[in-house]
Design a protein around this motif. Structure first.
Motif, PDB file in Angstrom:
ATOM      1  N   ILE A   6     -26.325  -9.846  11.275  1.00  0.00           N
ATOM      2  CA  ILE A   6     -26.688 -10.820  12.413  1.00  0.00           C
ATOM      3  C   ILE A   6     -25.193 -11.266  13.160  1.00  0.00           C
ATOM      4  CG2 ILE A   6     -27.110 -13.416  12.403  1.00  0.00           C
ATOM      5  CD1 ILE A   6     -28.595 -12.782   9.693  1.00  0.00           C
ATOM      6  N   ARG A   7     -25.439 -11.318  14.385  1.00  0.00           N
ATOM      7  CA  ARG A   7     -24.458 -11.427  15.176  1.00  0.00           C
ATOM      8  C   ARG A   7     -24.677 -13.060  15.900  1.00  0.00           C
ATOM      9  NH1 ARG A   7     -19.761  -9.970  17.694  1.00  0.00           N
ATOM     10  NH2 ARG A   7     -19.449 -10.565  19.892  1.00  0.00           N
ATOM     11  N   ILE A   8     -23.819 -13.727  15.913  1.00  0.00           N
ATOM     12  CA  ILE A   8     -24.116 -15.183  16.566  1.00  0.00           C
ATOM     13  C   ILE A   8     -22.837 -15.424  17.723  1.00  0.00           C
ATOM     14  CG2 ILE A   8     -24.191 -17.643  15.861  1.00  0.00           C
ATOM     15  CD1 ILE A   8     -24.254 -16.829  12.934  1.00  0.00           C
ATOM     16  N   GLU A   9     -23.533 -15.925  18.580  1.00  0.00           N
ATOM     17  CA  GLU A   9     -22.582 -16.134  19.955  1.00  0.00           C
ATOM     18  C   GLU A   9     -23.254 -17.367  20.424  1.00  0.00           C
ATOM     19  OE1 GLU A   9     -22.112 -12.336  22.583  1.00  0.00           O
ATOM     20  OE2 GLU A   9     -23.716 -12.009  21.346  1.00  0.00           O
ATOM     21  N   ALA A  10     -22.293 -18.087  21.135  1.00  0.00           N
ATOM     22  CA  ALA A  10     -22.731 -19.522  21.687  1.00  0.00           C
ATOM     23  C   ALA A  10     -22.237 -19.455  23.324  1.00  0.00           C
ATOM     24  CB  ALA A  10     -22.443 -20.725  20.847  1.00  0.00           C
ATOM     25  N   ASP A  11     -22.746 -20.572  24.091  1.00  0.00           N
ATOM     26  CA  ASP A  11     -22.255 -20.816  25.687  1.00  0.00           C
ATOM     27  C   ASP A  11     -21.040 -21.807  25.440  1.00  0.00           C
ATOM     28  OD1 ASP A  11     -23.415 -23.239  24.378  1.00  0.00           O
ATOM     29  OD2 ASP A  11     -24.341 -23.858  26.399  1.00  0.00           O
ATOM     30  N   ARG A  12     -20.459 -22.198  24.470  1.00  0.00           N
ATOM     31  CA  ARG A  12     -19.354 -22.746  24.615  1.00  0.00           C
ATOM     32  C   ARG A  12     -18.535 -22.491  23.223  1.00  0.00           C
ATOM     33  NH1 ARG A  12     -20.227 -27.419  21.148  1.00  0.00           N
ATOM     34  NH2 ARG A  12     -22.505 -28.124  21.241  1.00  0.00           N
ATOM     35  N   GLU A  13     -17.405 -23.073  22.711  1.00  0.00           N
ATOM     36  CA  GLU A  13     -16.555 -23.009  21.844  1.00  0.00           C
ATOM     37  C   GLU A  13     -17.416 -23.713  20.602  1.00  0.00           C
ATOM     38  OE1 GLU A  13     -12.521 -24.768  20.583  1.00  0.00           O
ATOM     39  OE2 GLU A  13     -12.080 -22.862  21.869  1.00  0.00           O
ATOM     40  N   VAL A  14     -17.776 -23.018  19.569  1.00  0.00           N
ATOM     41  CA  VAL A  14     -18.424 -23.327  18.627  1.00  0.00           C
ATOM     42  C   VAL A  14     -18.015 -23.015  17.301  1.00  0.00           C
ATOM     43  CG1 VAL A  14     -20.742 -23.500  16.930  1.00  0.00           C
ATOM     44  CG2 VAL A  14     -20.669 -23.489  19.651  1.00  0.00           C
ATOM     45  N   PRO A  15     -17.452 -24.061  16.273  1.00  0.00           N
ATOM     46  CA  PRO A  15     -16.800 -23.456  14.823  1.00  0.00           C
ATOM     47  C   PRO A  15     -17.736 -22.807  14.051  1.00  0.00           C
ATOM     48  CG  PRO A  15     -17.331 -25.781  14.799  1.00  0.00           C
ATOM     49  CD  PRO A  15     -17.626 -25.407  16.540  1.00  0.00           C
ATOM     50  N   PHE A  16     -17.318 -22.132  13.229  1.00  0.00           N
ATOM     51  CA  PHE A  16     -18.101 -21.327  12.363  1.00  0.00           C
ATOM     52  C   PHE A  16     -17.303 -21.394  10.942  1.00  0.00           C
ATOM     53  CE2 PHE A  16     -16.092 -17.220  13.352  1.00  0.00           C
ATOM     54  CZ  PHE A  16     -15.668 -16.582  12.119  1.00  0.00           C
ATOM     55  N   GLY A  17     -17.789 -21.392   9.676  1.00  0.00           N
ATOM     56  CA  GLY A  17     -17.375 -21.448   8.527  1.00  0.00           C
ATOM     57  C   GLY A  17     -17.779 -20.135   7.448  1.00  0.00           C
TER      58      GLY A  17
ATOM     59  N   THR B 117     -28.245 -12.051  17.473  1.00  0.00           N
ATOM     60  CA  THR B 117     -28.946 -10.912  17.457  1.00  0.00           C
ATOM     61  C   THR B 117     -29.222 -10.316  16.035  1.00  0.00           C
ATOM     62  OG1 THR B 117     -27.683 -10.330  19.353  1.00  0.00           O
ATOM     63  CG2 THR B 117     -28.624  -8.422  18.132  1.00  0.00           C
ATOM     64  N   VAL B 118     -30.491 -10.083  15.507  1.00  0.00           N
ATOM     65  CA  VAL B 118     -30.652  -9.774  14.206  1.00  0.00           C
ATOM     66  C   VAL B 118     -31.192  -8.179  14.265  1.00  0.00           C
ATOM     67  CG1 VAL B 118     -32.103 -10.399  12.149  1.00  0.00           C
ATOM     68  CG2 VAL B 118     -31.558 -12.281  13.686  1.00  0.00           C
ATOM     69  N   ASP B 119     -30.339  -7.312  13.506  1.00  0.00           N
ATOM     70  CA  ASP B 119     -30.718  -5.977  13.423  1.00  0.00           C
ATOM     71  C   ASP B 119     -31.164  -5.330  15.015  1.00  0.00           C
ATOM     72  OD1 ASP B 119     -30.105  -6.033  10.958  1.00  0.00           O
ATOM     73  OD2 ASP B 119     -32.089  -6.380  10.124  1.00  0.00           O
ATOM     74  N   GLY B 120     -30.392  -5.818  15.905  1.00  0.00           N
ATOM     75  CA  GLY B 120     -30.617  -5.412  17.224  1.00  0.00           C
ATOM     76  C   GLY B 120     -31.579  -6.085  18.119  1.00  0.00           C
ATOM     77  N   GLU B 121     -32.206  -7.134  17.346  1.00  0.00           N
ATOM     78  CA  GLU B 121     -33.368  -7.928  18.296  1.00  0.00           C
ATOM     79  C   GLU B 121     -32.603  -9.319  18.526  1.00  0.00           C
ATOM     80  OE1 GLU B 121     -37.693 -10.155  17.544  1.00  0.00           O
ATOM     81  OE2 GLU B 121     -36.851  -8.823  16.026  1.00  0.00           O
ATOM     82  N   GLU B 122     -32.705  -9.734  20.107  1.00  0.00           N
ATOM     83  CA  GLU B 122     -31.882 -10.902  20.438  1.00  0.00           C
ATOM     84  C   GLU B 122     -32.999 -12.130  20.324  1.00  0.00           C
ATOM     85  OE1 GLU B 122     -30.212 -10.472  24.137  1.00  0.00           O
ATOM     86  OE2 GLU B 122     -28.776  -8.822  23.655  1.00  0.00           O
TER      87      GLU B 122
END
Length: 292
Positions: free
Chosen positions: A257-268, A180-185
């Motif tokens: 920017i919000r980042i989601e995923a369908d499974r467990e994904v690492p971020f750094g 989601t970027v500034d409200g746009e998916e």
């Protein structure tokens, strides 16, 4: 004449950090500057030391790699403290983005006489809490590669990142992301999503060629699902930033920017990988005063 407080993490690349500080520190003292050195017990302690020194009006020097640079810079974000870097890590990506010289004499001159410049930082919010990063937030195979590189015992520098990448790609299966970027998916399926304040990550790889430290925006880079042989080609193109011209790479920009995923994904963030999605990254315009 500026007064400096250098903060060193004695448990992470101590010999390299101390050697780098000795060279630059001698030149600072010879020029008449005052330099005190603090050794941190942890990243949290380094941040505490940085806030205290900045509150006394001293220039805070982070000595080491992107982990301690990001941690200390993040701690000073939003304050009037002046931040300097003595690069002594494997990647040194934020120092590279600032254009800092690698020669000790040139770096000492920058620290002594460089004009303060305000740059953006990134507020990072997840289930693990709220932190502030400097370079980028990356979620996917590159975060896994970074974790492998951090665990490397023999290889150093770019080689550790490259081998970490090879190890990560061989076991990675593409994830389904919602970005989601500034409200746009935006829907995305692939290898990674990167919200970049700096052009560089992974020891000099140019992940976001158009990213600027002072434009009030984050560059979004999404690498889509592709055959592994093509992904290895994309990895090689990160050396020049040419990957952005491929149809498998999608570019956007925004302030949040919000980042989601369908499974467990690492971020750094800034070389540190200890969390999983979801995560929200927000730009903090002109939040940090740096010497460059």
């Amino acid at each position: 004449m500026r007064q400096f407080t250098a903060i060193v993490n004695p448990t992470a690349g101590a010999s390299t950090s101390v050697a780098a500080l000795l060279q630059v520190g001698r030149l600072l003292r010879e020029a008449g500057a005052e330099l005190e050195t603090e050794y941190s017990r942890s990243l949290a302690h380094a941040q505490e030391l940085a806030r205290e020194a900045g509150g006394r009006g001293r220039v805070v020097l982070a000595v080491g790699g992107d982990g301690i640079v990001g941690g200390i810079g993040g701690a000073l974000s939003g304050s009037d403290a002046l931040f300097g870097i003595v690069p002594a890590g494997r990647g040194n990506d934020f120092a590279r983005a600032l254009g800092l010289p690698t020669d000790p004499a040139a770096l000492a001159k920058t620290l002594l006489h460089g004009e303060p410049s305000r740059v953006d930082t990134i507020e990072v919010e997840s289930a693990h809490g709220r932190t502030v990063a400097l370079g980028s937030v990356y979620a996917g195979v590159d975060a896994l590669a970074n974790r492998h590189a951090n665990e490397a015992r023999v290889l150093k520098g770019a080689a550790s990142y490259y081998m970490g990448g090879l190890r990560a790609v061989t076991t990675w299966r593409p994830a389904a992301y919602k970005v989601t970027v500034d409200g746009e998916e935006l829907d995305h399926r692939g290898y990674t999503v990167v919200a970049a304040n700096s052009a560089y990550y992974g020891s000099g790889r140019i992940i976001a060629p158009d990213a600027r430290l002072d434009d009030g925006l984050l560059q979004l880079v999404m690498i889509s699902e592709a055959p592994r042989r093509l992904f290895f080609t994309l990895m090689n193109e990160l050396k020049t930033g040419a990957h952005v011209n491929r149809p498998e790479v999608r570019i956007a920009q925004g302030r949040q920017i919000r980042i989601e995923a369908d499974r467990e994904v690492p971020f750094g963030t800034d070389g540190e990988v200890d969390a999983v999605l979801p995560v929200t990254a927000r730009v903090l315009p002109a939040a940090l005063a740096v010497l460059r």
